[in-house]
Write a protein that holds these residues in place. Structure first.
Motif, PDB file in Angstrom:
ATOM      1  N   LYS A 564       0.810  -1.219   0.000  1.00  0.00           N
ATOM      2  CA  LYS A 564       0.000   0.000   0.000  1.00  0.00           C
ATOM      3  C   LYS A 564       0.847   1.274   0.000  1.00  0.00           C
ATOM      4  CE  LYS A 564      -3.894  -2.168   2.384  1.00  0.00           C
ATOM      5  NZ  LYS A 564      -4.830  -2.072   3.546  1.00  0.00           N
ATOM      6  N   MET A 565       2.151   1.128  -0.132  1.00  0.00           N
ATOM      7  CA  MET A 565       3.021   2.298  -0.071  1.00  0.00           C
ATOM      8  C   MET A 565       3.715   2.497  -1.409  1.00  0.00           C
ATOM      9  SD  MET A 565       4.719   1.723   3.692  1.00  0.00           S
ATOM     10  CE  MET A 565       5.252   0.068   3.266  1.00  0.00           C
ATOM     11  N   VAL A 603       0.929   6.618   0.911  1.00  0.00           N
ATOM     12  CA  VAL A 603       0.355   5.361   1.356  1.00  0.00           C
ATOM     13  C   VAL A 603      -1.133   5.368   1.048  1.00  0.00           C
ATOM     14  CG1 VAL A 603      -0.041   6.266   3.691  1.00  0.00           C
ATOM     15  CG2 VAL A 603       0.089   3.788   3.316  1.00  0.00           C
ATOM     16  N   SER A 609      -5.887   8.126   0.732  1.00  0.00           N
ATOM     17  CA  SER A 609      -4.463   8.084   0.407  1.00  0.00           C
ATOM     18  C   SER A 609      -3.827   9.417   0.787  1.00  0.00           C
ATOM     19  CB  SER A 609      -4.250   7.798  -1.087  1.00  0.00           C
ATOM     20  OG  SER A 609      -4.758   8.848  -1.868  1.00  0.00           O
TER      21      SER A 609
END
Length: 644
Positions: A564-565, A603, A609
């Motif tokens: 997710k990064m 992220v 986000s």
């Protein structure tokens, strides 16, 4: 011919993840045909990774670092003009959903006013390739499009960004609809005090010759806002009707040059601009033919205002207002003569009206003109290796008819490698300001004529895409604005210009376990010289590089995603640029070479986000226009909430 195999396996994988069950099905082969011109021309589609990474930036910032285009910026938030291969800003055609948004008066577009949040797809056509879109774009064309998200017909998105120099950007997108109609409404508001510090190297104190003061960018604030309404509808299985409207307003102050040493309350400059553009497009798709008709509108207004503060208030020095209106119709008919050959007929008809007036001197002009571009194209796939395009275009304007033909071909040497060649003859008619501006317009100007030859090669694999193109372009009767004894400037057909060089673009994607890496590389080597005759005794411009055209430029974008990064690095650099036609090497008349590095990390947290971006991380001071500084290191924090 493109073959996409095993799409069904991807669907099965999704089903397994969702239901923990599996099914065995036969292999499915999906075949899609690509237009021959798409394979023979030089078309660069800006990758969605780049669009997503720069959604709070202007279109000019994106193109500068990720395309062969050179962007000349007059300061942070100030005017950005684009040029291909050393040509003038008026030689770059810019389209938004089929609406040509170039100013009918001066022919250029200010890219700093176009927010990427309003754009779903961007493509760049260089040189001969732009002739498939329109005639007259001697440098190239930039095309922006809206795309219907039929897979996500409902939801909303909010972006908020805050950054250095009291900068705030707010964006919102609300979408409602179903499988047959979608309405998307986008809006934004942007503000910045824009008071960044810089070292002024243009003012020297004789008592301290080595001292350079640190100053702040004064009178540089801006307010901007805009909205866009999109409606996409499916009238039938083979018919669509789309309507888009776009409105922008801008109010910005223009700081003094770095050489200015007068009172800070003098020469206060402000520019206010607004625009309203719209397009209504009807498409019909049949087995053997396609048809499209589009009605377009573009209205632009500008007020350039300059004043001095005096004892009893303010004294107006300049109050210039300009209003332009453009209305047009575009038609495209495509006939599929066989599975290997297509024939199309295209027309673009536009009526432009310009009203320009300066109140202090009480001078100005009003002019209107009709312009029509039309042409025919024949696109063929002679085999699985050989593709050709032949196009004969015509420009009708001011009761004159000009031909603009081009031809292109592509031959596949092997599965990943193809070679390409293109040849085109183009015409650019003078702008309304060139002909009629008061004072100085020259109604006797001739059209600029261009002959371009290009050759290149491409390497395309599943995860790597490389294109290299060499070009030679000869332009006759290049229009130059020159000073006169009457203390104003006037345009003349004086130069023959030769532009030659090489352009390289490369994209790549790699997957390493949980890490995905995306790269985008651009490189341009461009020598554009004045090959005319001296205009007067002592004219040393013949054989010299044109002003503000770098010999070398290029950029690299790298984005890595881990779960997710993500982390991205963007770099861009230019060689030195001359600001005098004689290519003087003094520091006072040369833009020094520079290299910039931007870093961003973020992220994704379900629907939210967050991204932190550092621009010019090495804190370099640089210019792209003489005496117009740009900021050193700065930061921006962006949060995005999306529910689809």
């Amino acid at each position: 011919m493109l073959k996409i195999i095993a799409i069904s396996l991807l669907l099965v994988s999704c089903a397994v993840a969702a239901q923990e069950r599996s099914y065995n099905i036969d292999k499915v082969e999906v075949i899609a045909r690509t237009r021959a011109s798409r394979l023979t021309l030089q078309k660069v589609d800006i990758d969605t990774n780049l669009l997503q990474s720069n959604r709070t930036c202007s279109l000019g910032d994106l193109l500068l670092q990720n395309s062969p285009i050179n962007i000349k910026s007059y300061g942070r938030g100030d005017t950005q003009t684009a040029t291909f291969r050393g040509t003038a800003p008026s030689h770059t055609a810019v389209f938004w959903n089929g609406v040509r948004i170039n100013s009918p008066m001066v022919g250029a577009v200010d890219f700093s006013l176009i927010p990427l949040f309003f754009v779903d797809r961007v493509s760049v056509d260089a040189g001969v390739s732009a002739m498939e879109t329109t005639n007259g774009a001697l440098g190239g064309a930039v095309t922006m499009e809206s795309v219907a998200e039929w897979a996500k017909p409902r939801g909303f998105e909010i972006l908020q960004s805050v950054g250095s120099f009291a900068t705030s950007d707010s964006y919102a997108n609300v979408r409602i609809g179903n499988s047959n109609i979608i309405s998307s409404t986008k809006a934004f508001y942007s503000y910045s005090k824009n008071d960044f510090p810089f070292v002024n190297r243009d003012i020297i104190d004789p008592s301290r010759p080595d001292y350079r003061p640190t100053e702040h960018n004064k009178n540089g604030s801006w307010h901007r806002s805009g909205f866009m309404q999109e409606i996409f509808s499916r009238l039938a299985a083979n018919k669509t009707l789309n309507a888009v409207v776009w409105s922008l307003t801008s109010d910005r102050n223009i700081p003094q040059l770095t050489t200015y040493e007068g009172d800070e309350n003098q020469n206060l400059t402000n520019r206010r601009e607004s625009s309203l553009s719209g397009a209504l497009t009807y498409n019909v798709y049949n087995k053997r033919s396609d048809f499209m008709i589009r009605l377009t509108m573009d209205i632009q207004s500008m007020n350039f205002f300059q004043e001095n503060k005096v004892s009893n208030g303010y004294q107006t020095i300049i109050d210039s207002k300009g209003l332009t209106r453009s209305f047009g119709m575009v038609t495209l008919s495509t006939f599929k003569l066989s599975p290997m050959h297509t024939f199309d007929i295209k027309s673009i008809s536009t009526y432009d009206y310009v009203d320009s007036h300066e109140s202090v001197r009480n001078q100005g002009f009003e002019k209107g003109r009709f312009e029509s571009n039309f042409g025919t194209g024949f696109h063929s796939a002679w085999s699985e290796r050989l593709f050709t395009t032949f196009n004969l275009g015509w420009l009708y304007i001011h009761s004159q008819l000009f031909a603009a033909p081009f031809a292109s071909m592509s031959y596949r040497l092997s599965s990943p490698i193809s070679i390409k060649a293109r040849l085109g003859y183009n015409i650019h008619y003078p702008t309304i300001a060139d002909l009629y501006f008061v004072p100085g317009g020259n109604p006797d100007l001739k059209a600029e004529r261009q002959l371009t030859a290009e050759a290149g090669a491409s390497y395309k694999q599943r995860n790597i895409n490389v294109d290299i193109n060499l070009f030679n372009s000869w332009v006759k009767d290049w229009i130059v604005w020159l000073p006169t004894h009457q203390q104003y400037w006037t345009p003349r057909n004086m130069r023959n210009v030769l532009s030659q060089g090489v352009e390289l673009t490369a994209k790549g994607e790699w997957q390493f376990s949980d890490i995905k890496i995306f790269t985008n590389l651009t490189f341009t080597l461009n020598r554009t010289t004045n090959n005319g005759v001296p205009l007067a005794e002592g004219d040393n411009s013949v054989g010299k590089q044109l002003v503000y055209v770098p010999l070398v430029s290029g950029g690299l974008f790298v984005r890595g995603v881990y779960k997710k990064m993500w982390l991205s690095l963007q770099s861009y650099g230019e060689s030195a640029k001359y600001t005098t036609t004689a290519n003087n090497l003094s520091s006072a008349s040369t833009i020094a070479p520079y290299m910039l590095y931007n870093v961003a990390t973020g992220v994704n947290l379900r629907k939210l986000s967050v991204e932190l971006k550092c621009l010019n991380i090495l804190n370099n001071q640089y210019y792209t226009v003489l005496r117009r500084p740009l900021p050193r290191r700065s930061f921006a924090l962006t949060a995005r909430l999306s529910i689809w």
